[in-house]
Design a protein around this motif. Structure first.
Motif, PDB file in Angstrom:
ATOM      1  N   THR A   9      15.628 -16.659  23.838  1.00  0.00           N
ATOM      2  CA  THR A   9      15.476 -16.851  22.408  1.00  0.00           C
ATOM      3  C   THR A   9      15.781 -18.297  22.040  1.00  0.00           C
ATOM      4  O   THR A   9      15.229 -18.830  21.095  1.00  0.00           O
ATOM      5  CB  THR A   9      16.395 -15.907  21.620  1.00  0.00           C
ATOM      6  OG1 THR A   9      17.719 -16.126  22.006  1.00  0.00           O
ATOM      7  CG2 THR A   9      15.990 -14.478  21.788  1.00  0.00           C
ATOM      8  N   GLU A  12      12.658 -20.427  22.452  1.00  0.00           N
ATOM      9  CA  GLU A  12      11.655 -20.256  21.431  1.00  0.00           C
ATOM     10  C   GLU A  12      12.019 -21.029  20.169  1.00  0.00           C
ATOM     11  O   GLU A  12      11.167 -21.382  19.390  1.00  0.00           O
ATOM     12  CB  GLU A  12      11.502 -18.764  21.123  1.00  0.00           C
ATOM     13  CG  GLU A  12      10.850 -18.016  22.254  1.00  0.00           C
ATOM     14  CD  GLU A  12      10.816 -16.537  21.955  1.00  0.00           C
ATOM     15  OE1 GLU A  12      11.164 -16.126  20.856  1.00  0.00           O
ATOM     16  OE2 GLU A  12      10.414 -15.803  22.854  1.00  0.00           O
ATOM     17  N   GLU A  13      13.255 -21.241  19.927  1.00  0.00           N
ATOM     18  CA  GLU A  13      13.646 -22.002  18.750  1.00  0.00           C
ATOM     19  C   GLU A  13      13.270 -23.455  18.966  1.00  0.00           C
ATOM     20  O   GLU A  13      13.327 -23.955  20.078  1.00  0.00           O
ATOM     21  CB  GLU A  13      15.159 -21.889  18.549  1.00  0.00           C
ATOM     22  CG  GLU A  13      15.597 -20.548  18.088  1.00  0.00           C
ATOM     23  CD  GLU A  13      17.096 -20.562  17.848  1.00  0.00           C
ATOM     24  OE1 GLU A  13      17.662 -21.640  17.652  1.00  0.00           O
ATOM     25  OE2 GLU A  13      17.675 -19.490  17.852  1.00  0.00           O
ATOM     26  N   GLU A  14      12.959 -24.068  17.856  1.00  0.00           N
ATOM     27  CA  GLU A  14      12.572 -25.477  17.963  1.00  0.00           C
ATOM     28  C   GLU A  14      13.785 -26.327  18.198  1.00  0.00           C
ATOM     29  O   GLU A  14      14.826 -26.145  17.574  1.00  0.00           O
ATOM     30  CB  GLU A  14      11.927 -25.933  16.658  1.00  0.00           C
ATOM     31  CG  GLU A  14      10.448 -25.982  16.766  1.00  0.00           C
ATOM     32  CD  GLU A  14       9.875 -26.551  15.511  1.00  0.00           C
ATOM     33  OE1 GLU A  14      10.198 -27.687  15.143  1.00  0.00           O
ATOM     34  OE2 GLU A  14       9.084 -25.853  14.890  1.00  0.00           O
ATOM     35  N   ILE A  15      13.603 -27.272  19.052  1.00  0.00           N
ATOM     36  CA  ILE A  15      14.682 -28.194  19.319  1.00  0.00           C
ATOM     37  C   ILE A  15      14.507 -29.343  18.322  1.00  0.00           C
ATOM     38  O   ILE A  15      13.435 -29.942  18.232  1.00  0.00           O
ATOM     39  CB  ILE A  15      14.608 -28.725  20.758  1.00  0.00           C
ATOM     40  CG1 ILE A  15      14.713 -27.551  21.726  1.00  0.00           C
ATOM     41  CG2 ILE A  15      15.679 -29.739  20.996  1.00  0.00           C
ATOM     42  CD1 ILE A  15      14.514 -27.903  23.152  1.00  0.00           C
ATOM     43  N   PRO A  16      15.525 -29.619  17.538  1.00  0.00           N
ATOM     44  CA  PRO A  16      15.371 -30.689  16.538  1.00  0.00           C
ATOM     45  C   PRO A  16      15.199 -32.048  17.216  1.00  0.00           C
ATOM     46  O   PRO A  16      15.743 -32.287  18.284  1.00  0.00           O
ATOM     47  CB  PRO A  16      16.662 -30.611  15.733  1.00  0.00           C
ATOM     48  CG  PRO A  16      17.630 -29.864  16.574  1.00  0.00           C
ATOM     49  CD  PRO A  16      16.844 -29.031  17.529  1.00  0.00           C
ATOM     50  N   GLU A  17      14.458 -32.917  16.509  1.00  0.00           N
ATOM     51  CA  GLU A  17      14.228 -34.276  17.040  1.00  0.00           C
ATOM     52  C   GLU A  17      15.521 -35.051  16.962  1.00  0.00           C
ATOM     53  O   GLU A  17      16.334 -34.824  16.065  1.00  0.00           O
ATOM     54  CB  GLU A  17      13.201 -35.023  16.182  1.00  0.00           C
ATOM     55  CG  GLU A  17      11.787 -34.776  16.584  1.00  0.00           C
ATOM     56  CD  GLU A  17      10.881 -35.659  15.762  1.00  0.00           C
ATOM     57  OE1 GLU A  17      10.575 -36.760  16.211  1.00  0.00           O
ATOM     58  OE2 GLU A  17      10.503 -35.224  14.669  1.00  0.00           O
ATOM     59  N   GLN A  22      13.812 -39.514  14.198  1.00  0.00           N
ATOM     60  CA  GLN A  22      13.544 -39.126  12.813  1.00  0.00           C
ATOM     61  C   GLN A  22      13.585 -40.345  11.900  1.00  0.00           C
ATOM     62  O   GLN A  22      12.731 -40.533  11.029  1.00  0.00           O
ATOM     63  CB  GLN A  22      14.578 -38.085  12.333  1.00  0.00           C
ATOM     64  CG  GLN A  22      14.372 -36.707  12.895  1.00  0.00           C
ATOM     65  CD  GLN A  22      15.453 -35.738  12.425  1.00  0.00           C
ATOM     66  OE1 GLN A  22      16.365 -36.108  11.680  1.00  0.00           O
ATOM     67  NE2 GLN A  22      15.345 -34.489  12.865  1.00  0.00           N
TER      68      GLN A  22
END
Length: 192
Positions: A9, A12-17, A22
């Protein structure tokens, strides 16, 4: 298994930049927005300039149209002045003279020279004047040139000396010719 489920799980979660990426991307977006707003302002100014030029061009008239309009205005003005003069002429004639006098005066005027004949005579006079001026000018120029050449001949002492020396050379040339002729006669006589 529970750990595996958590790990699955988590993938599947997005890994933050990362924050640096950013910030870099935000800076790029801001720069692009500033450049885009600058280009929009330039485009708006150019569009305003073009529309201003278009309205200026449509409000101006060409030189040919202006000349034509002025010509028509002058023609209309002349026609109105002519009509006004003719009308005032008729009014004055009717006020101050009798009808028979007017008719008699008009017949006398009609017997006089008309404008076409007057203009023809003026043209002939102008041609005659041009001819006389041309003839007088050519005669006087010829006389002036002749007088100038005579004065130049009389006043030029070097020219006189040269002519005298040329005359002396002509006598020498005549002597040489005479000798040559005598020699030709002698040669011809000896050949016989």
């Amino acid at each position: 298994m529970a750990q595996l489920a958590l790990a699955a799980t988590g993938i599947e979660e997005e890994i933050p930049e990362p924050i640096a990426d950013q910030n870099f991307n935000r800076r790029k977006v801001l720069d692009l927005q500033h450049e885009l707003s600058r280009l929009q302002k330039l485009s708006l100014k150019q569009h305003e300039a073009v529309s201003h030029l278009e309205t200026g061009l449509t409000s101006k008239i060409s030189e040919v149209d202006l000349r034509r309009a002025l010509g028509l205005a002058f023609q209309e003005f002349e026609n109105r002045i002519e009509d006004a003069f003719q009308d005032s002429n008729r009014k004055c004639l009717s006020m101050f003279s009798k009808r028979e006098d007017v008719v008699e005066l008009q017949t006398l005027i009609n017997k006089k020279v008309n404008w076409a004949e007057y203009n023809a005579v003026l043209k002939k006079l102008a041609d005659l004047r041009h001819y006389v001026d041309g003839m007088a000018e050519s005669v006087f120029i010829g006389q002036t040139e002749a007088l100038e050449s005579e004065f130049a001949k009389k006043a030029n002492a070097d020219w006189v000396e040269k002519c005298l020396s040329d005359k002396a050379e002509f006598t020498d040339l005549n002597d040489v010719r005479a000798r040559l002729e005598r020699l030709e006669v002698l040669v011809a006589h000896n050949d016989q």
